[in-house]
Write a protein that holds these residues in place. Structure first.
Motif, PDB file in Angstrom:
ATOM      1  N   MET A 103     -20.682 -15.626  10.081  1.00 43.71           N
ATOM      2  CA  MET A 103     -20.025 -16.257  11.228  1.00 43.71           C
ATOM      3  C   MET A 103     -18.747 -16.994  10.839  1.00 43.71           C
ATOM      4  SD  MET A 103     -21.385 -15.627  14.135  1.00 43.71           S
ATOM      5  CE  MET A 103     -20.825 -16.978  15.153  1.00 43.71           C
TER       6      MET A 103
ATOM      7  N   TYR B 194     -15.909 -10.786  11.552  1.00 45.04           N
ATOM      8  CA  TYR B 194     -17.286 -10.490  11.955  1.00 45.04           C
ATOM      9  C   TYR B 194     -17.740 -11.283  13.172  1.00 45.04           C
ATOM     10  CZ  TYR B 194     -17.815  -8.031   7.540  1.00 45.04           C
ATOM     11  OH  TYR B 194     -17.669  -7.158   6.518  1.00 45.04           O
TER      12      TYR B 194
ATOM     13  N   LEU C 293     -25.679 -10.438  10.441  1.00 44.29           N
ATOM     14  CA  LEU C 293     -24.315 -10.828  10.801  1.00 44.29           C
ATOM     15  C   LEU C 293     -24.137 -12.339  10.910  1.00 44.29           C
ATOM     16  CD1 LEU C 293     -23.183  -8.232  13.488  1.00 44.29           C
ATOM     17  CD2 LEU C 293     -22.237  -8.566  11.206  1.00 44.29           C
ATOM     18  N   SER C 294     -25.196 -13.056  11.227  1.00 45.17           N
ATOM     19  CA  SER C 294     -25.075 -14.505  11.383  1.00 45.17           C
ATOM     20  C   SER C 294     -24.628 -15.175  10.089  1.00 45.17           C
ATOM     21  CB  SER C 294     -26.387 -15.108  11.877  1.00 45.17           C
ATOM     22  OG  SER C 294     -27.379 -15.044  10.870  1.00 45.17           O
TER      23      SER C 294
ATOM     24  N   TYR D 233     -20.488 -10.197  16.110  1.00 40.96           N
ATOM     25  CA  TYR D 233     -21.734 -10.939  16.283  1.00 40.96           C
ATOM     26  C   TYR D 233     -21.851 -11.451  17.719  1.00 40.96           C
ATOM     27  CZ  TYR D 233     -25.264 -14.545  16.033  1.00 40.96           C
ATOM     28  OH  TYR D 233     -26.368 -15.310  16.286  1.00 40.96           O
TER      29      TYR D 233
ATOM     30  N   LEU E 277     -28.379  -8.797  14.013  1.00 36.90           N
ATOM     31  CA  LEU E 277     -27.875 -10.125  14.375  1.00 36.90           C
ATOM     32  C   LEU E 277     -28.166 -11.136  13.275  1.00 36.90           C
ATOM     33  CD1 LEU E 277     -28.751 -10.377  18.152  1.00 36.90           C
ATOM     34  CD2 LEU E 277     -26.477 -10.536  17.129  1.00 36.90           C
TER      35      LEU E 277
ATOM     36  N   HIS F   6     -24.725 -10.475  20.218  1.00 39.28           N
ATOM     37  CA  HIS F   6     -25.584 -11.572  20.662  1.00 39.28           C
ATOM     38  C   HIS F   6     -25.631 -11.621  22.185  1.00 39.28           C
ATOM     39  CE1 HIS F   6     -26.803 -15.692  21.573  1.00 39.28           C
ATOM     40  NE2 HIS F   6     -27.494 -15.608  20.456  1.00 39.28           N
TER      41      HIS F   6
END
Length: 56
Positions: free
Chosen positions: A30, A35, A26-27, A39, A23, A43
């Protein structure tokens, strides 16, 4: 004789630390529309387990 194929979902085994690390990585993406849904799904799953931060 017909054989029925069992439908299963891919469910990888991840530790809480693995999921938190994924996470976090991947943040940073955003802004990318490819993606963001991944995410958001991860999440949501992590938050249901009490692992994700409150912000998505």
């Amino acid at each position: 004789m017909l054989h029925q194929k069992a439908e299963t979902q891919f469910r990888p085994l991840l530790s809480a630390e693995d999921l938190t690390l994924i996470l976090s990585a991947l943040s940073a993406y955003m802004h990318n529309t490819r993606y963001r849904p991944v995410y958001e799904r991860l999440h949501y799953q992590a938050s249901r387990l009490g692992l994700a931060p409150d912000t998505a």
